[in-house]
Enzyme design. Sequence first.
Site, mmCIF file in Angstrom:
data_model
loop_
_atom_site.group_PDB
_atom_site.id
_atom_site.type_symbol
_atom_site.label_atom_id
_atom_site.label_comp_id
_atom_site.label_asym_id
_atom_site.label_seq_id
_atom_site.Cartn_x
_atom_site.Cartn_y
_atom_site.Cartn_z
ATOM 1 N N ARG A 111 0.813 -1.214 0.000
ATOM 2 C CA ARG A 111 0.000 0.000 0.000
ATOM 3 C C ARG A 111 0.844 1.261 0.000
ATOM 4 O O ARG A 111 0.559 2.214 -0.715
ATOM 5 C CB ARG A 111 -0.897 -0.021 1.255
ATOM 6 C CG ARG A 111 -1.823 1.170 1.374
ATOM 7 C CD ARG A 111 -3.016 0.994 0.538
ATOM 8 N NE ARG A 111 -3.863 2.167 0.544
ATOM 9 C CZ ARG A 111 -4.671 2.454 -0.484
ATOM 10 N NH1 ARG A 111 -4.692 1.690 -1.544
ATOM 11 N NH2 ARG A 111 -5.441 3.522 -0.457
ATOM 12 N N CYS A 135 -3.338 -4.771 1.736
ATOM 13 C CA CYS A 135 -4.341 -5.720 2.224
ATOM 14 C C CYS A 135 -5.700 -5.446 1.577
ATOM 15 O O CYS A 135 -6.066 -4.301 1.319
ATOM 16 C CB CYS A 135 -4.475 -5.611 3.732
ATOM 17 S SG CYS A 135 -3.001 -6.179 4.588
ATOM 18 N N ARG A 140 -10.077 1.028 -1.750
ATOM 19 C CA ARG A 140 -9.042 1.855 -1.103
ATOM 20 C C ARG A 140 -8.714 3.011 -2.053
ATOM 21 O O ARG A 140 -7.688 3.048 -2.707
ATOM 22 C CB ARG A 140 -7.818 1.011 -0.755
ATOM 23 C CG ARG A 140 -8.151 -0.081 0.259
ATOM 24 C CD ARG A 140 -6.934 -0.805 0.808
ATOM 25 N NE ARG A 140 -6.197 0.001 1.785
ATOM 26 C CZ ARG A 140 -5.187 -0.513 2.518
ATOM 27 N NH1 ARG A 140 -4.793 -1.752 2.320
ATOM 28 N NH2 ARG A 140 -4.554 0.227 3.407
ATOM 29 N N ASP A 143 -8.464 9.379 -3.920
ATOM 30 C CA ASP A 143 -8.947 10.683 -4.406
ATOM 31 C C ASP A 143 -8.462 11.857 -3.542
ATOM 32 O O ASP A 143 -8.183 12.950 -4.059
ATOM 33 C CB ASP A 143 -10.481 10.691 -4.478
ATOM 34 C CG ASP A 143 -11.100 10.325 -3.139
ATOM 35 O OD1 ASP A 143 -10.802 9.234 -2.617
ATOM 36 O OD2 ASP A 143 -11.855 11.137 -2.579
ATOM 37 N N GLN A 144 -8.295 11.630 -2.248
ATOM 38 C CA GLN A 144 -7.838 12.730 -1.380
ATOM 39 C C GLN A 144 -6.350 13.040 -1.587
ATOM 40 O O GLN A 144 -5.923 14.179 -1.466
ATOM 41 C CB GLN A 144 -8.110 12.384 0.095
ATOM 42 C CG GLN A 144 -9.586 12.170 0.407
ATOM 43 C CD GLN A 144 -10.431 13.406 0.105
ATOM 44 O OE1 GLN A 144 -10.175 14.486 0.634
ATOM 45 N NE2 GLN A 144 -11.405 13.248 -0.787
ATOM 46 N N ILE A 347 -13.973 2.257 9.311
ATOM 47 C CA ILE A 347 -12.945 2.714 8.368
ATOM 48 C C ILE A 347 -12.984 1.922 7.065
ATOM 49 O O ILE A 347 -12.999 2.500 5.978
ATOM 50 C CB ILE A 347 -11.522 2.585 8.990
ATOM 51 C CG1 ILE A 347 -11.453 3.234 10.358
ATOM 52 C CG2 ILE A 347 -10.472 3.114 8.014
ATOM 53 C CD1 ILE A 347 -11.482 4.738 10.385
HETATM 54 C C1 EPZ Z 1 -3.283 3.464 6.616
HETATM 55 O O1 EPZ Z 1 -3.875 3.054 5.404
HETATM 56 C C2 EPZ Z 1 -2.618 2.220 7.169
HETATM 57 N N1 EPZ Z 1 -1.616 1.738 6.222
HETATM 58 C C3 EPZ Z 1 -3.645 1.124 7.416
HETATM 59 O O2 EPZ Z 1 -2.965 0.060 8.082
HETATM 60 C C4 EPZ Z 1 -4.735 1.654 8.357
HETATM 61 O O3 EPZ Z 1 -5.756 0.685 8.449
HETATM 62 C C5 EPZ Z 1 -5.314 2.967 7.821
HETATM 63 O O4 EPZ Z 1 -4.266 3.920 7.567
HETATM 64 C C6 EPZ Z 1 -6.294 3.588 8.815
HETATM 65 O O5 EPZ Z 1 -5.627 3.851 10.026
HETATM 66 C C7 EPZ Z 1 -0.417 2.381 6.169
HETATM 67 O O6 EPZ Z 1 -0.183 3.344 6.889
HETATM 68 C C8 EPZ Z 1 0.580 1.850 5.175
HETATM 69 P P1 EPZ Z 1 -6.595 5.893 5.066
HETATM 70 P P2 EPZ Z 1 -4.418 4.185 4.373
HETATM 71 O O7 EPZ Z 1 -6.213 6.685 3.884
HETATM 72 O O8 EPZ Z 1 -3.571 5.364 4.438
HETATM 73 C C9 EPZ Z 1 -10.764 6.441 2.866
HETATM 74 C C10 EPZ Z 1 -2.130 -2.071 8.475
HETATM 75 O O9 EPZ Z 1 -2.712 -3.098 8.854
HETATM 76 N N2 EPZ Z 1 -9.984 7.174 1.850
HETATM 77 O O10 EPZ Z 1 -6.424 6.468 6.422
HETATM 78 O O11 EPZ Z 1 -4.635 3.508 3.059
HETATM 79 C C11 EPZ Z 1 -10.432 4.959 2.881
HETATM 80 O O12 EPZ Z 1 -11.213 4.257 1.926
HETATM 81 C C12 EPZ Z 1 -2.787 -1.198 7.432
HETATM 82 O O13 EPZ Z 1 -1.037 -1.658 8.920
HETATM 83 C C13 EPZ Z 1 -10.649 7.824 0.822
HETATM 84 O O14 EPZ Z 1 -11.873 7.780 0.744
HETATM 85 O O15 EPZ Z 1 -5.840 4.485 5.024
HETATM 86 C C14 EPZ Z 1 -10.776 4.568 4.289
HETATM 87 O O16 EPZ Z 1 -12.170 4.337 4.387
HETATM 88 C C15 EPZ Z 1 -4.081 -1.780 6.901
HETATM 89 N N3 EPZ Z 1 -9.924 8.526 -0.097
HETATM 90 C C16 EPZ Z 1 -10.438 5.824 5.098
HETATM 91 O O17 EPZ Z 1 -10.381 6.894 4.152
HETATM 92 C C17 EPZ Z 1 -8.554 8.602 -0.034
HETATM 93 O O18 EPZ Z 1 -7.944 9.269 -0.898
HETATM 94 C C18 EPZ Z 1 -9.107 5.755 5.833
HETATM 95 O O19 EPZ Z 1 -8.107 5.412 4.887
HETATM 96 C C19 EPZ Z 1 -7.893 7.927 1.022
HETATM 97 C C20 EPZ Z 1 -8.629 7.220 1.948
#
Ligand code: EPZ
Length: 440
Positions: A111, A135, A140, A143-144, A347
């Site tokens: 990721r 994962c 995932r 867009d942000q 989440i």
């Molecule tokens: C990080 O993922 C972690 N991975 C994840 O850990 C963790 O579950 C997650 O943050 C939440 O804490 C890493 O740091 C490498 P997000 P990330 O962007 O950055 C939505 C592990 O087990 N979203 O915070 O991909 C998204 O769909 C892994 O170590 C958008 O809609 O997560 C989700 O619902 C698994 N648009 C929410 O935000 C975007 O552009 C949070 O995602 C980005 C995210």
Amino acid sequence: MVYFTIDKVYYYIFGGNALEKLLITGKTPLKGEVTISGAKNAAVAILPATLLINGICTIENLPNISDVKISCKILEELGAKITWNSKNEITIDTRNVCCTNAPLDMTSKFRASYYLLGALLGRCKNAQVGMPGGCNLGARPIDQHIKGFEALGANVEVGQGKITASVKKLVGNSVYMDVVSVGATINVMLASVLAEGTTTIDNAAKEPHIVDVANFLNTMGADIRGAGTDMIKINGVKELKGNATYSVVPDQIEAGTFMLAAVASRGDIKIKNCITKHLEPITAKVIEMGGNVEEIGGDTLRVWCNKRPSKANIKTLPYPGFPTDLQPQIGVCLSIADGNSTINESIWESRFQYTEELNKMGAKITAQGKSAFFEGVKKLYGSPVCATDLRAGAALIIAGIIADGQTKISNLQYIDRGYENIEEKFRNLGAKIERINEEE
Ligand code: EPZ
């Protein structure tokens, strides 16, 4: 050995082989001490962040996991020079970073490769990175991330399995995150460190690993304020010189994994090298389930439980809420709790695959969309099970340790992505656990 899918080849290259399994014989209470490694989710962002430095730096307390190894391989492909001072420390020279096209076959394997976009855009004003993997937790989107890069003036295109970003000059701007996103918060921070002027990130994520990335960048010469709050301000600087050493923050999620293992196994574990403040949401739930938590000095927590866990209801939230990355692990505690519990996963769309594996072990869990209902059972029984993602793998290890009989866990490549020497750490706490090769 002949492999049939790229995943297995990747796993072979970066750690072990796909025929490896963990064999666990339960049940044993976990007792003793464990020392927590550096945080995976900080390390996988700090490594790409080194691309912003026109100099040399040393990073200590890196977790010895496959996501770190592949990150380093990608940095070398881009022109960085890496010296491994130990399995947990590197010195990296990024003065001659020349290539901005990250190798697509490697970036799609995890990721955090998306951080290469922000770092290469910030340093070289252009970047091409394969769509991130990681994962399978449901959709995932990124867009942000793209919204942030475009706010800084970049042109971003997504297609043919890759993301391309380019800009003549990065100019600071205000970015409001429509969704609280760890990745997007860090990526916009990376892209704005060398931009002209000031960038503000509003509705920013506040996880400990975000603060760690900001601390790393500031140590290397950046000017970032407010990390850990929902408003981060980045004053662009001309250059990051590096010439410094930085130690990765202890892993909140690994520490929480062992806290919950102590409760599930009715054990008594001293968890060393952790930041107790980061563990407050887990401590609250451990106590609610009837466990005990004692702080010893600034960096050790003792967690013990002498009884069957009590039921509890969990809702995962961005920090400082209960972390989604500990949801499967607390699910194991609730599967054997005295009473019925629920988990609401706010989440990720699909983070309950592990419940099917626990049901094979005798649990009674009904998962529907973003909620799961746990009817506590008295015990679990050993069974062959499959890790469906990184944290689900850790949860299945805990389940195998507390189950009657033998459990065999496959798909270890997920577990090895995020936990350093996990079987050794559990074995030192009394678990009967060994890594076998099916061929044997
Ligand atoms: C990080 O993922 C972690 N991975 C994840 O850990 C963790 O579950 C997650 O943050 C939440 O804490 C890493 O740091 C490498 P997000 P990330 O962007 O950055 C939505 C592990 O087990 N979203 O915070 O991909 C998204 O769909 C892994 O170590 C958008 O809609 O997560 C989700 O619902 C698994 N648009 C929410 O935000 C975007 O552009 C949070 O995602 C980005 C995210």
